[in-house]
Design a protein around this motif. Structure first.
Motif, mmCIF file in Angstrom:
data_model
loop_
_atom_site.group_PDB
_atom_site.id
_atom_site.type_symbol
_atom_site.label_atom_id
_atom_site.label_comp_id
_atom_site.label_asym_id
_atom_site.label_seq_id
_atom_site.Cartn_x
_atom_site.Cartn_y
_atom_site.Cartn_z
ATOM 1 N N TRP A 173 0.878 -1.306 -0.421
ATOM 2 C CA TRP A 173 -0.029 0.037 0.281
ATOM 3 C C TRP A 173 0.896 1.149 0.510
ATOM 4 O O TRP A 173 0.742 2.787 -0.729
ATOM 5 N N THR A 174 1.913 1.055 0.810
ATOM 6 C CA THR A 174 3.184 2.022 0.851
ATOM 7 C C THR A 174 3.696 2.303 -0.486
ATOM 8 O O THR A 174 3.972 3.768 -0.783
ATOM 9 N N ASP A 175 4.046 1.653 -0.289
ATOM 10 C CA ASP A 175 4.605 1.610 -1.932
ATOM 11 C C ASP A 175 4.461 1.827 -3.234
ATOM 12 O O ASP A 175 4.196 3.036 -4.205
ATOM 13 N N ALA A 176 2.635 1.985 -3.058
ATOM 14 C CA ALA A 176 1.746 2.454 -3.974
ATOM 15 C C ALA A 176 1.490 3.621 -3.965
ATOM 16 O O ALA A 176 1.060 4.296 -5.351
ATOM 17 N N LEU A 177 1.281 4.493 -2.779
ATOM 18 C CA LEU A 177 1.252 5.752 -2.321
ATOM 19 C C LEU A 177 1.954 6.937 -3.313
ATOM 20 O O LEU A 177 3.072 7.535 -3.395
ATOM 21 N N VAL A 178 4.076 5.645 -2.788
ATOM 22 C CA VAL A 178 4.796 7.016 -3.237
ATOM 23 C C VAL A 178 4.816 6.857 -5.046
ATOM 24 O O VAL A 178 5.024 7.759 -5.297
ATOM 25 N N LYS A 179 4.451 5.949 -5.223
ATOM 26 C CA LYS A 179 4.211 5.549 -7.385
ATOM 27 C C LYS A 179 3.253 6.825 -7.448
ATOM 28 O O LYS A 179 3.848 7.720 -8.557
ATOM 29 N N ALA A 180 2.144 7.012 -6.437
ATOM 30 C CA ALA A 180 0.991 8.195 -6.687
ATOM 31 C C ALA A 180 1.915 9.405 -6.208
ATOM 32 O O ALA A 180 1.285 9.976 -6.139
ATOM 33 N N ASN A 181 2.427 9.212 -5.778
ATOM 34 C CA ASN A 181 3.427 10.905 -5.176
ATOM 35 C C ASN A 181 2.398 11.484 -3.746
ATOM 36 O O ASN A 181 1.720 12.498 -3.835
ATOM 37 N N LYS A 182 1.657 10.471 -3.290
ATOM 38 C CA LYS A 182 0.082 11.242 -2.194
ATOM 39 C C LYS A 182 1.256 11.014 -0.887
ATOM 40 O O LYS A 182 2.132 10.283 -0.422
ATOM 41 N N ASP A 183 1.102 12.352 0.181
ATOM 42 C CA ASP A 183 1.656 11.992 1.428
ATOM 43 C C ASP A 183 0.817 11.798 1.601
ATOM 44 O O ASP A 183 -0.387 11.594 1.983
ATOM 45 N N TYR A 184 0.646 10.915 3.449
ATOM 46 C CA TYR A 184 1.332 10.000 3.909
ATOM 47 C C TYR A 184 1.713 10.007 5.246
ATOM 48 O O TYR A 184 2.729 10.464 4.974
ATOM 49 N N GLN A 185 1.069 9.273 6.647
ATOM 50 C CA GLN A 185 1.577 9.118 7.529
ATOM 51 C C GLN A 185 1.613 7.605 8.153
ATOM 52 O O GLN A 185 0.433 6.753 7.821
ATOM 53 N N THR A 186 3.013 7.128 8.792
ATOM 54 C CA THR A 186 2.636 5.988 9.021
ATOM 55 C C THR A 186 3.426 5.313 10.133
ATOM 56 O O THR A 186 4.257 6.061 10.732
ATOM 57 N N LEU A 187 2.962 4.299 11.176
ATOM 58 C CA LEU A 187 3.756 3.884 12.400
ATOM 59 C C LEU A 187 3.675 2.902 11.958
ATOM 60 O O LEU A 187 2.467 1.243 11.360
ATOM 61 N N TYR A 188 4.678 1.617 12.426
ATOM 62 C CA TYR A 188 5.017 0.323 12.409
ATOM 63 C C TYR A 188 5.700 0.455 14.138
ATOM 64 O O TYR A 188 6.641 0.970 14.370
ATOM 65 N N TYR A 189 5.527 -0.954 13.965
ATOM 66 C CA TYR A 189 5.154 -1.503 15.353
ATOM 67 C C TYR A 189 5.854 -2.631 15.676
ATOM 68 O O TYR A 189 6.165 -4.032 15.229
ATOM 69 N N PRO A 190 7.251 -2.875 15.240
ATOM 70 C CA PRO A 190 8.667 -3.780 15.663
ATOM 71 C C PRO A 190 8.100 -4.708 16.656
ATOM 72 O O PRO A 190 7.636 -5.295 17.583
ATOM 73 N N ASN A 191 7.887 -6.646 15.705
ATOM 74 C CA ASN A 191 7.158 -7.266 16.127
ATOM 75 C C ASN A 191 6.297 -7.444 16.821
ATOM 76 O O ASN A 191 5.777 -8.885 17.252
ATOM 77 N N ARG A 192 5.250 -5.981 17.147
ATOM 78 C CA ARG A 192 3.506 -6.655 17.588
ATOM 79 C C ARG A 192 3.040 -7.047 16.266
ATOM 80 O O ARG A 192 3.175 -6.808 15.178
ATOM 81 N N ASN A 193 1.845 -8.001 16.746
ATOM 82 C CA ASN A 193 1.515 -8.665 16.253
ATOM 83 C C ASN A 193 -0.310 -7.909 15.784
ATOM 84 O O ASN A 193 -0.312 -6.585 15.829
ATOM 85 N N HIS A 194 -1.886 -8.880 15.755
ATOM 86 C CA HIS A 194 -2.299 -8.237 14.807
ATOM 87 C C HIS A 194 -2.904 -6.669 16.228
ATOM 88 O O HIS A 194 -3.736 -6.361 15.451
#
Length: 740
Positions: free
Chosen positions: A696-717
């Protein structure tokens, strides 16, 4: 993941204590306090009380519970202890002065032996392993069940003479007289062969982890075998060490190979194992196995891969021969339920089906001939809660009063005399009935109200005693600036009536314009629009939305097409095209809200977790002109990345229905994103893989769209542990305050 209303409730569990900055609310009534994030997640400010550790004993008059390390028996009518069944001092292993730190326990049938387990380790959503100990109440002897490593799902035989358990993908039986352990299977290999436990996708989507079952006469054990050698592996990086660890497990994505599943019966005394005939088709599902009340007769449910045909098989355990006695089909899909009940006389069984458009109960003879339909109407049963065969009565919850409510009913096995039990008013009742149906615990909640736990008579539903009314919590809530939960419905431009709820600020001024945050889940059969608040995770959910309302937001949830409790047609309208109608309906909800004089239609946002995260991504792209901001937590962004059982149930396979997979993938609409967008995911999500957010983020980058993201290491669903949940909700709250 089982995409359903459960998903969000689970994800809002109270986190571990930590301090976080207080969010300054807008002007509120002086005499009321403002809810803070610290109140919700760090302090016990809003802690709901229940009836902890309640386990019915066989006579229905008493229950057992752990208390300060002791196993105590209490009178259900008074709630007061009457005896100590096992003292903590009796739970000391030879050579140790410290009692076991008990995580749980279970009785054998006559309640004279007890399995205690400790040092439990979770594996996935329902699976775990632990150290089990056998306690004999007569001799007060405590003995470890096995010395070969931690065990899973240890279970007494009905006669209490043996215990079966799973370990290292094999099934074992222990003779308690000699404590001799016997391996029923020996071919179990990680990521290849599993005996006695479910594979990942069965555990997640068919909702069970234990894969073995004692026969009523204690002579045999039926068990699953999963050959997952051809299932593709998924790997995740476990971060922390100098070189990250690669974790691999079998995960069948849509259209890929599943485990080949078989069912066998092991005769313990003879040492003989017989394989049941589940048919020549290997590419199928066996979602349920159950012993009937007839000796040597095993019940097996079989489904085709598309899950639009379910067959009930009766198997001769001695020979393995099977016979199809009942078939349930649907143009879309058949949901697997746990309403199959075999009567003690060995002549009849109860089964539930949506074949008349709503889930109802039916009575059949053992050859599958219909005796009668037990319930009928434009409403659905929730589940069978109890069975009183002596008086010929079946207890069940249903939506008869309203799709937004659940209440307890009873009907005779003749299909007559249906009646509601308990004068609990509007709201939602969750019940726990004693084995003999003499009494039941009723957990009642209504919107904005904490849970009341009461003991009621099983014959007439009359109140015996209120066990917990959460008076302290009610008093606490009265001191805070709480907005009322209002239910509403509206008709869409397509003529469909949708249900919703709304929380307005307590100091609501109808002459002002307010921003709106919509909360969505929206998966097939789920509901967020329910007349309840409850305790624990449900209460936490409610409180966070109240906190946002105190900051000047109206919070709304709308159940669109595809959600539950309104019949099969409404639920299955999204079949083969997930995301299309659901997104339209969230857009219709935003349009409706925009017509209200007190809503600022230029400031409508949306958020959701799991399927709700997927819905948010679609709303922010396909309905981009309607939403100013959105938060997607752990979303599916391409159904090709999700598992076979869930995805193909609603979309068929990607080989058969490629458009159903691609036409409503957010990845296809990245160029249409307009508003402020926050994407959150755990890198250790074994369920909705982090791969979804990477794509999803790859698609947003290709579309040159701004977004914010948070990823949490090793955390599950669930994205939890330590300060994780506090950190996450601080970030989400700040995002809403700044962008909506």
């Amino acid at each position: 993941m089982k995409f359903r209303s459960f998903g969000l409730a689970l994800l809002l569990t109270t986190a571990s204590p930590a301090l976080i900055p207080q969010i300054a609310p807008q002007a509120v009534a002086q005499q009321k306090q403002a809810i803070t994030l610290e109140d919700i997640w760090s302090k016990p400010t809003f802690r709901a009380r229940s009836v902890p550790g309640f386990n019915w004993m066989r006579d229905g008059r008493y229950y057992s519970a752990l208390s300060e390390g002791n196993l105590v028996q209490s009178d259900v009518t008074t709630g007061k202890p009457v005896s100590t069944l096992v003292s903590a001092q009796d739970l000391r292993v030879v050579g140790s002065n410290e009692p076991l730190a008990v995580d749980g326990y279970s009785f054998n049938a006559d309640e004279q032996k007890i399995l205690f387990w400790t040092a439990e380790e979770p594996i996935y959503r329902r699976s775990s392993k632990a150290n089990y100990f056998v306690f004999d109440r007569a001799t007060k002897k405590l003995a470890p069940l096995s010395a070969g490593g931690k065990q899973s799902y240890a279970t007494f035989s009905p006669d209490g003479k043996r215990v079966a358990f799973a370990r290292d993908n094999n099934l074992f039986v222990v003779d308690l007289a000699t404590m001799q352990e016997k391996a029923v299977t020996t071919d179990g290999v990680v990521n290849k062969i599993i005996n006695g436990s479910a594979d990942w996708v069965y555990e997640e989507e068919f909702s069970f982890a234990q894969g073995f079952f004692w026969s009523p006469d204690s002579r045999q054990v039926a068990f699953y075998t999963f050959d997952e050698s051809q299932v593709p592996e998924y790997n995740m990086q476990e971060w922390g060490a100098l070189y990250p660890k690669d974790y691999r497990y079998k995960y069948p994505k849509a259209g890929e190979k599943n485990s080949v599943v078989s069912v066998s019966v092991h005769d313990v005394a003879a040492g003989r194992t017989t394989k049941m005939d589940v048919g020549p088709e290997a590419d199928q599902y066996i979602p349920r196995v159950l012993w009937t009340k007839t000796p040597n007769l095993l019940s097996i449910q079989r489904m085709n891969r598309l899950q639009n045909k379910l067959e009930l098989l009766h198997a001769d355990a001695a020979t393995g021969k099977t016979q199809v006695v009942l078939t349930d089909t649907d143009p879309a899909y058949v949901d697997v339920a746990d309403d199959l009940r075999y009567l003690n006389d060995g002549k009849q069984f109860i089964f539930s089906s949506e074949k008349d458009g709503y889930r109802h109960l039916y009575l059949y003879d053992m050859k599958g001939k219909l005796a009668r339909q037990l319930t009928k109407g434009n409403w659905e049963i929730g589940a069978i809660e109890g069975l009183d065969e002596k008086n010929g009565q079946v207890y069940f919850t249903s939506t008869e009063a309203s799709p937004l409510q659940r209440h307890l009913y009873r009907v005779s096995l003749k299909g007559k005399g249906k009646s509601r039990l308990g004068e609990t008013g509007a709201g939602t009742d969750v019940v726990n009935i004693s084995p003999d149906t003499r009494y039941y615990l009723n957990y009642h909640s209504a919107a904005g109200e904490p849970t009341t736990v009461s003991l009621r008579n099983g014959q007439d539903g009359k109140l015996v005693k209120v066990l917990e009314d959460n008076a302290a919590l009610r008093q606490t809530l009265s001191q805070y600036n709480m907005g009322k939960v209002e239910f509403f419905d509206f008709k869409t431009s397509e003529g469909t009536t949708l249900n919703g709820w709304m929380i307005k600020p307590a100091n609501f001024d109808p002459s002002k314009k307010y921003p709106v945050l919509m909360h969505v889940y929206g998966g097939p059969g789920s509901q967020t629009v329910l007349d309840n608040t409850g305790g624990g995770v449900a209460l936490t959910n409610y409180l966070w939305h109240q906190m946002l309302a105190q900051n000047g937001y109206i919070v709304v949830s709308v159940d669109g097409r595809g959600t539950g409790a309104r019949g099969a047609k409404f639920k299955k309208s999204t079949y083969a095209n997930l995301g299309k109608l659901e997104t339209i309906d969230q857009g219709e909800g935003a349009k409706y809200l925009g017509t209200l004089p007190y809503v600022d239609k230029s400031r409508i946002g949306i958020w959701g977790w799991s399927f709700g995260g997927y819905m948010t991504a679609l709303a922010m792209t396909k309905e981009a002109d309607l939403f100013k901001a959105g938060i997607s937590v752990a979303p599916v962004t391409n159904w090709r990345y999700y598992d076979t059982v869930y995805t193909e149930r609603f979309l068929k396979t990607p080989q058969e229905n490629p458009g159903g997979y691609d036409d409503n993938s957010p990845v296809q609409f990245a160029e249409q994103l307009k508003g402020k967008y926050l994407l959150v995911h755990g890198t250790g999500d074994d369920n909705v893989h982090f791969q979804n957010s990477v794509a999803w983020t790859d698609a947003l980058v290709k579309a040159n769209k701004d977004y914010q993201t948070l990823y949490y290491p090793n955390r599950n669903h669930g994205i939890s542990g330590g300060n994780t949940r506090l950190h996450l909700y601080r970030q989400m709250t700040d995002f809403i305050l700044k962008n909506l």
